[in-house]
Design a protein around this motif. Structure first.
Motif, PDB file in Angstrom:
ATOM      1  N   VAL A 159     -56.344  31.653 -29.685  1.00  0.00           N
ATOM      2  CA  VAL A 159     -56.566  30.238 -29.408  1.00  0.00           C
ATOM      3  C   VAL A 159     -57.130  29.509 -30.622  1.00  0.00           C
ATOM      4  CG1 VAL A 159     -57.858  28.606 -27.984  1.00  0.00           C
ATOM      5  CG2 VAL A 159     -56.901  30.676 -26.948  1.00  0.00           C
ATOM      6  N   ALA A 160     -58.184  30.069 -31.219  1.00  0.00           N
ATOM      7  CA  ALA A 160     -58.842  29.384 -32.332  1.00  0.00           C
ATOM      8  C   ALA A 160     -59.576  30.392 -33.191  1.00  0.00           C
ATOM      9  CB  ALA A 160     -59.818  28.323 -31.814  1.00  0.00           C
ATOM     10  N   ILE A 161     -59.670  30.068 -34.486  1.00  0.00           N
ATOM     11  CA  ILE A 161     -60.312  30.943 -35.459  1.00  0.00           C
ATOM     12  C   ILE A 161     -61.283  30.104 -36.299  1.00  0.00           C
ATOM     13  CG2 ILE A 161     -59.935  32.535 -37.384  1.00  0.00           C
ATOM     14  CD1 ILE A 161     -56.930  32.506 -36.550  1.00  0.00           C
ATOM     15  N   ILE A 162     -62.380  30.733 -36.692  1.00  0.00           N
ATOM     16  CA  ILE A 162     -63.271  30.106 -37.653  1.00  0.00           C
ATOM     17  C   ILE A 162     -63.848  31.182 -38.561  1.00  0.00           C
ATOM     18  CG2 ILE A 162     -65.299  30.196 -36.126  1.00  0.00           C
ATOM     19  CD1 ILE A 162     -66.113  27.454 -37.371  1.00  0.00           C
ATOM     20  N   ASN A 163     -63.848  30.927 -39.868  1.00  0.00           N
ATOM     21  CA  ASN A 163     -64.446  31.912 -40.765  1.00  0.00           C
ATOM     22  C   ASN A 163     -65.859  31.471 -41.165  1.00  0.00           C
ATOM     23  OD1 ASN A 163     -64.151  30.011 -42.801  1.00  0.00           O
ATOM     24  ND2 ASN A 163     -62.744  31.229 -44.039  1.00  0.00           N
ATOM     25  N   PHE A 164     -66.509  32.305 -41.943  1.00  0.00           N
ATOM     26  CA  PHE A 164     -67.904  32.029 -42.274  1.00  0.00           C
ATOM     27  C   PHE A 164     -68.053  30.739 -43.072  1.00  0.00           C
ATOM     28  CE2 PHE A 164     -68.925  35.470 -40.052  1.00  0.00           C
ATOM     29  CZ  PHE A 164     -69.362  36.650 -40.657  1.00  0.00           C
ATOM     30  N   GLY A 165     -66.992  30.365 -43.789  1.00  0.00           N
ATOM     31  CA  GLY A 165     -67.032  29.141 -44.565  1.00  0.00           C
ATOM     32  C   GLY A 165     -66.705  27.897 -43.781  1.00  0.00           C
ATOM     33  N   GLY A 166     -66.332  28.090 -42.517  1.00  0.00           N
ATOM     34  CA  GLY A 166     -66.015  26.947 -41.672  1.00  0.00           C
ATOM     35  C   GLY A 166     -64.560  26.598 -41.569  1.00  0.00           C
ATOM     36  N   ARG A 167     -63.697  27.378 -42.225  1.00  0.00           N
ATOM     37  CA  ARG A 167     -62.252  27.133 -42.098  1.00  0.00           C
ATOM     38  C   ARG A 167     -61.842  27.419 -40.666  1.00  0.00           C
ATOM     39  NH1 ARG A 167     -57.276  30.394 -45.170  1.00  0.00           N
ATOM     40  NH2 ARG A 167     -55.635  29.680 -43.756  1.00  0.00           N
ATOM     41  N   THR A 168     -61.034  26.540 -40.104  1.00  0.00           N
ATOM     42  CA  THR A 168     -60.600  26.698 -38.723  1.00  0.00           C
ATOM     43  C   THR A 168     -59.083  26.659 -38.611  1.00  0.00           C
ATOM     44  OG1 THR A 168     -60.737  24.314 -38.306  1.00  0.00           O
ATOM     45  CG2 THR A 168     -62.707  25.623 -37.815  1.00  0.00           C
ATOM     46  N   ASP A 169     -58.588  27.245 -37.548  1.00  0.00           N
ATOM     47  CA  ASP A 169     -57.172  27.193 -37.236  1.00  0.00           C
ATOM     48  C   ASP A 169     -57.027  27.283 -35.720  1.00  0.00           C
ATOM     49  OD1 ASP A 169     -54.155  28.970 -38.365  1.00  0.00           O
ATOM     50  OD2 ASP A 169     -54.489  26.929 -37.638  1.00  0.00           O
ATOM     51  N   TYR A 170     -55.953  26.676 -35.209  1.00  0.00           N
ATOM     52  CA  TYR A 170     -55.772  26.588 -33.766  1.00  0.00           C
ATOM     53  C   TYR A 170     -54.333  26.896 -33.377  1.00  0.00           C
ATOM     54  CZ  TYR A 170     -60.140  23.961 -34.018  1.00  0.00           C
ATOM     55  OH  TYR A 170     -61.438  23.579 -34.250  1.00  0.00           O
ATOM     56  N   ALA A 171     -54.184  27.400 -32.170  1.00  0.00           N
ATOM     57  CA  ALA A 171     -52.856  27.524 -31.597  1.00  0.00           C
ATOM     58  C   ALA A 171     -52.303  26.118 -31.344  1.00  0.00           C
ATOM     59  CB  ALA A 171     -52.917  28.303 -30.288  1.00  0.00           C
ATOM     60  N   ASP A 172     -51.005  25.981 -31.470  1.00  0.00           N
ATOM     61  CA  ASP A 172     -50.389  24.668 -31.256  1.00  0.00           C
ATOM     62  C   ASP A 172     -50.707  24.121 -29.872  1.00  0.00           C
ATOM     63  OD1 ASP A 172     -47.319  25.360 -33.130  1.00  0.00           O
ATOM     64  OD2 ASP A 172     -49.297  24.662 -33.778  1.00  0.00           O
ATOM     65  N   SER A 173     -50.838  25.002 -28.906  1.00  0.00           N
ATOM     66  CA  SER A 173     -51.050  24.579 -27.519  1.00  0.00           C
ATOM     67  C   SER A 173     -52.405  23.920 -27.294  1.00  0.00           C
ATOM     68  CB  SER A 173     -50.890  25.771 -26.580  1.00  0.00           C
ATOM     69  OG  SER A 173     -51.810  26.797 -26.924  1.00  0.00           O
ATOM     70  N   VAL A 174     -53.343  24.097 -28.232  1.00  0.00           N
ATOM     71  CA  VAL A 174     -54.686  23.538 -28.030  1.00  0.00           C
ATOM     72  C   VAL A 174     -55.098  22.560 -29.121  1.00  0.00           C
ATOM     73  CG1 VAL A 174     -55.353  25.645 -26.819  1.00  0.00           C
ATOM     74  CG2 VAL A 174     -55.975  25.349 -29.235  1.00  0.00           C
ATOM     75  N   LYS A 175     -54.259  22.390 -30.142  1.00  0.00           N
ATOM     76  CA  LYS A 175     -54.605  21.475 -31.236  1.00  0.00           C
ATOM     77  C   LYS A 175     -54.863  20.078 -30.705  1.00  0.00           C
ATOM     78  CE  LYS A 175     -52.409  23.665 -35.211  1.00  0.00           C
ATOM     79  NZ  LYS A 175     -51.281  23.641 -36.165  1.00  0.00           N
ATOM     80  N   GLY A 176     -55.942  19.493 -31.194  1.00  0.00           N
ATOM     81  CA  GLY A 176     -56.295  18.143 -30.766  1.00  0.00           C
ATOM     82  C   GLY A 176     -57.129  18.100 -29.507  1.00  0.00           C
ATOM     83  N   ARG A 177     -57.224  19.234 -28.812  1.00  0.00           N
ATOM     84  CA  ARG A 177     -58.005  19.285 -27.567  1.00  0.00           C
ATOM     85  C   ARG A 177     -59.204  20.219 -27.673  1.00  0.00           C
ATOM     86  NH1 ARG A 177     -55.908  21.370 -23.067  1.00  0.00           N
ATOM     87  NH2 ARG A 177     -54.519  22.830 -24.146  1.00  0.00           N
ATOM     88  N   PHE A 178     -59.052  21.314 -28.419  1.00  0.00           N
ATOM     89  CA  PHE A 178     -60.115  22.301 -28.549  1.00  0.00           C
ATOM     90  C   PHE A 178     -60.721  22.226 -29.950  1.00  0.00           C
ATOM     91  CE2 PHE A 178     -58.514  25.711 -25.307  1.00  0.00           C
ATOM     92  CZ  PHE A 178     -58.392  24.730 -24.342  1.00  0.00           C
ATOM     93  N   THR A 179     -62.016  22.508 -30.028  1.00  0.00           N
ATOM     94  CA  THR A 179     -62.715  22.550 -31.316  1.00  0.00           C
ATOM     95  C   THR A 179     -63.590  23.790 -31.370  1.00  0.00           C
ATOM     96  OG1 THR A 179     -62.782  20.131 -31.425  1.00  0.00           O
ATOM     97  CG2 THR A 179     -64.267  21.343 -32.876  1.00  0.00           C
ATOM     98  N   ILE A 180     -63.393  24.593 -32.402  1.00  0.00           N
ATOM     99  CA  ILE A 180     -64.221  25.772 -32.608  1.00  0.00           C
ATOM    100  C   ILE A 180     -65.276  25.449 -33.653  1.00  0.00           C
ATOM    101  CG2 ILE A 180     -62.691  26.768 -34.370  1.00  0.00           C
ATOM    102  CD1 ILE A 180     -63.363  29.543 -33.168  1.00  0.00           C
ATOM    103  N   SER A 181     -66.479  25.946 -33.433  1.00  0.00           N
ATOM    104  CA  SER A 181     -67.564  25.732 -34.379  1.00  0.00           C
ATOM    105  C   SER A 181     -68.482  26.943 -34.354  1.00  0.00           C
ATOM    106  CB  SER A 181     -68.346  24.452 -34.036  1.00  0.00           C
ATOM    107  OG  SER A 181     -68.919  24.552 -32.748  1.00  0.00           O
ATOM    108  N   ARG A 182     -69.404  26.992 -35.295  1.00  0.00           N
ATOM    109  CA  ARG A 182     -70.302  28.151 -35.339  1.00  0.00           C
ATOM    110  C   ARG A 182     -71.672  27.749 -35.832  1.00  0.00           C
ATOM    111  NH1 ARG A 182     -67.543  32.525 -38.560  1.00  0.00           N
ATOM    112  NH2 ARG A 182     -69.469  33.643 -38.090  1.00  0.00           N
TER     113      ARG A 182
END
Length: 122
Positions: free
Chosen positions: A48-71
């Motif tokens: 669904v979503a990925i975040i690395n230690f530097g804050g880079r994020t990526d999302y599945a197309d099905s959730v882009k614009g609706r989901f936000t990953i943070s850490r």
């Protein structure tokens, strides 16, 4: 042994929002990213979503614009803010610690939580 614990799931109406949390019991050596997966009945597990230690994020197309990953690195916690939920988002959501390479490929490691159920229904 490092443990991941998800929380925040529940029942929500279509169009509603939820925020999931994934807390790690300790830092995980050798992993530079965390990800949320989901597993819906009768479907394969989906990244669904990925975040690395530097804050880079990526999302599945099905959730882009609706989901936000943070850490919050100080708390060893990753969050998934989910908005505009639909019944198709109903699934068990799982947190994983893994590796994100420079090409954007995510490699799960064997660190999984138990999952938290998200049900979107009226």
């Amino acid at each position: 042994q490092v443990h991941l614990a998800e929380s925040g799931g529940g029942l929500v109406q279509p169009g509603g929002s939820l925020t999931l949390s994934c807390e790690a019991s300790d830092s995980i050596c050798g992993s530079n990213a965390k990800a949320w997966f989901r597993r819906a009945p009768g479907k394969q597990r989906e990244l669904v979503a990925i975040i690395n230690f530097g804050g880079r994020t990526d999302y599945a197309d099905s959730v882009k614009g609706r989901f936000t990953i943070s850490r919050d690195n100080a708390k060893n916690t990753v969050y998934l803010q989910m908005n505009s939920l639909t019944p198709e988002d109903t699934a068990v959501y799982l947190c994983n610690a893994g590796i994100l390479d420079n090409r954007g490929n995510y490699y799960p490691r064997s660190y999984w939580g138990q999952g938290t159920q998200v049900t979107v229904s009226s």
